[in-house]
Design an enzyme around this catalytic site. Structure first.
Site, PDB file in Angstrom:
ATOM      1  N   ASP A  28      15.846  15.733  39.821  1.00  0.00           N
ATOM      2  CA  ASP A  28      16.166  16.180  41.453  1.00  0.00           C
ATOM      3  C   ASP A  28      14.935  17.204  41.701  1.00  0.00           C
ATOM      4  OD1 ASP A  28      16.963  16.267  43.835  1.00  0.00           O
ATOM      5  OD2 ASP A  28      18.962  17.518  43.406  1.00  0.00           O
ATOM      6  N   HIS A  60       7.593  11.589  44.217  1.00  0.00           N
ATOM      7  CA  HIS A  60       8.208  10.664  43.690  1.00  0.00           C
ATOM      8  C   HIS A  60       7.303  10.053  42.735  1.00  0.00           C
ATOM      9  CE1 HIS A  60      11.927  11.050  45.802  1.00  0.00           C
ATOM     10  NE2 HIS A  60      11.437  10.636  47.012  1.00  0.00           N
ATOM     11  N   LEU A 118      14.543   3.569  21.137  1.00  0.00           N
ATOM     12  CA  LEU A 118      15.331   4.220  22.181  1.00  0.00           C
ATOM     13  C   LEU A 118      15.722   3.252  23.488  1.00  0.00           C
ATOM     14  CD1 LEU A 118      15.702   7.023  23.951  1.00  0.00           C
ATOM     15  CD2 LEU A 118      13.402   6.386  24.984  1.00  0.00           C
TER      16      LEU A 118
END
Ligand code: IPE
Ligand code: IPE
Ligand code: MG
Length: 238
Positions: free
Chosen positions: A16, A33, A127
């Protein structure tokens, strides 16, 4: 257990603060973003060396459609670009990429890319990177309930046999262990509909740092604190 060597296997992040980061600099929100998606790459690269085997990131919530068309389209473009540009690197780095959330509302082209990268990286083991797009914990639980109700109506399962593990398996996160640690950046201290079922016993960390400023060093510092926490899961300290 309060052993400093304990590392969370599954870390989930509510990324955020992209908008505020850009606004503070007098730039359009989309610049934030873009910078945020660069940060994802950096953190994905750093995660395995920090002992993380599963990294889940919240990229777009079921509530984020309320934003301007320009912002929503910009974000969707960024997701597509991330997949296209990172495909090679993810393969080389042995990273499996998966998605959670309801894909049906996404553009067909994006859905295709998502399925393509999932298939291409499905055997990678270093991962597991899971990206939550059009994800909401309530929406996911609702879809899981529908799925199980449908199976019951078809006589495939007995309603009385529905237990926690069956519900787990009907969720988008069936491929994941529960998160050990949930981190939220930007100083907000709420869950915003993220992993409501899965995070029942997760530890939470809230940092004021905005997502575009989040670094592997900050992550390492948060993880070192995690090692000293006493997770009791409802029991008593032993
Ligand atoms: C998080 O940053 C990314 C998404 C929700 C897509 P925000 O866009 O929410 O940034 P702020 O909270 O407005 O600063
Ligand atoms: C949560 O952030 C969703 C994502 C990070 C994708 P928001 O910025 O959408 O959450 P609220 O509106 O502050 O609760
Ligand atoms: Mg926000």
């Amino acid at each position: 257990m309060s052993d400093a060597s304990v590392t969370p296997r599954h870390v989930a992040i509510i990324m955020d603060g992209n908008g505020r980061w850009a606004t503070q600099k007098g730039w359009p929100r989309l610049v934030g973003h873009r910078k945020g998606s660069e940060r994802v790459k950096t953190i994905v690269r750093a995660a395995p060396d920090l002992g993380i085997t599963h990294l889940t990131v919240y990229a777009f919530s079921t509530e984020n459609w309320k934003r301007s068309t320009e912002e929503v389209l910009g974000l969707m473009k960024l997701f597509a670009r991330y997949i296209q540009r990172e495909a090679e690197a993810l393969s080389k780095e042995n990273v499996r990429m998966c998605f959670i959330g309801d894909r049906k509302r996404l553009e067909p082209k994006l859905q295709e890319l998502m399925a393509w990268i999932e298939k291409r990286t499905e055997n990678n083991t270093r991962l597991t990177l899971t990206v939550a797009i059009n994800y909401g914990g309530r929406d996911e639980l609702m879809r899981a309930a529908r799925k199980l109700a449908q199976q019951a109506a078809e006589g495939l399962i007995d309603p009385d046999a529905i237990d926690e593990s069956m519900l787990d398996g009907a969720l988008d996160t069936a491929h994941l262990p529960p998160p050990d640690l949930v981190i939220r950046t930007s100083g907000e201290t709420r869950v915003s509909n993220f992993l409501l079922w899965q995070a029942a016993y997760s530890e939470y960390e809230f940092t004021p740092i905005l997502w575009p400023d989040f670094t592997p060093e900050v992550l390492a510092e948060i993880l070192s604190r995690f090692g000293h926490r006493d997770r009791r899961f409802g029991g008593v300290k032993t």
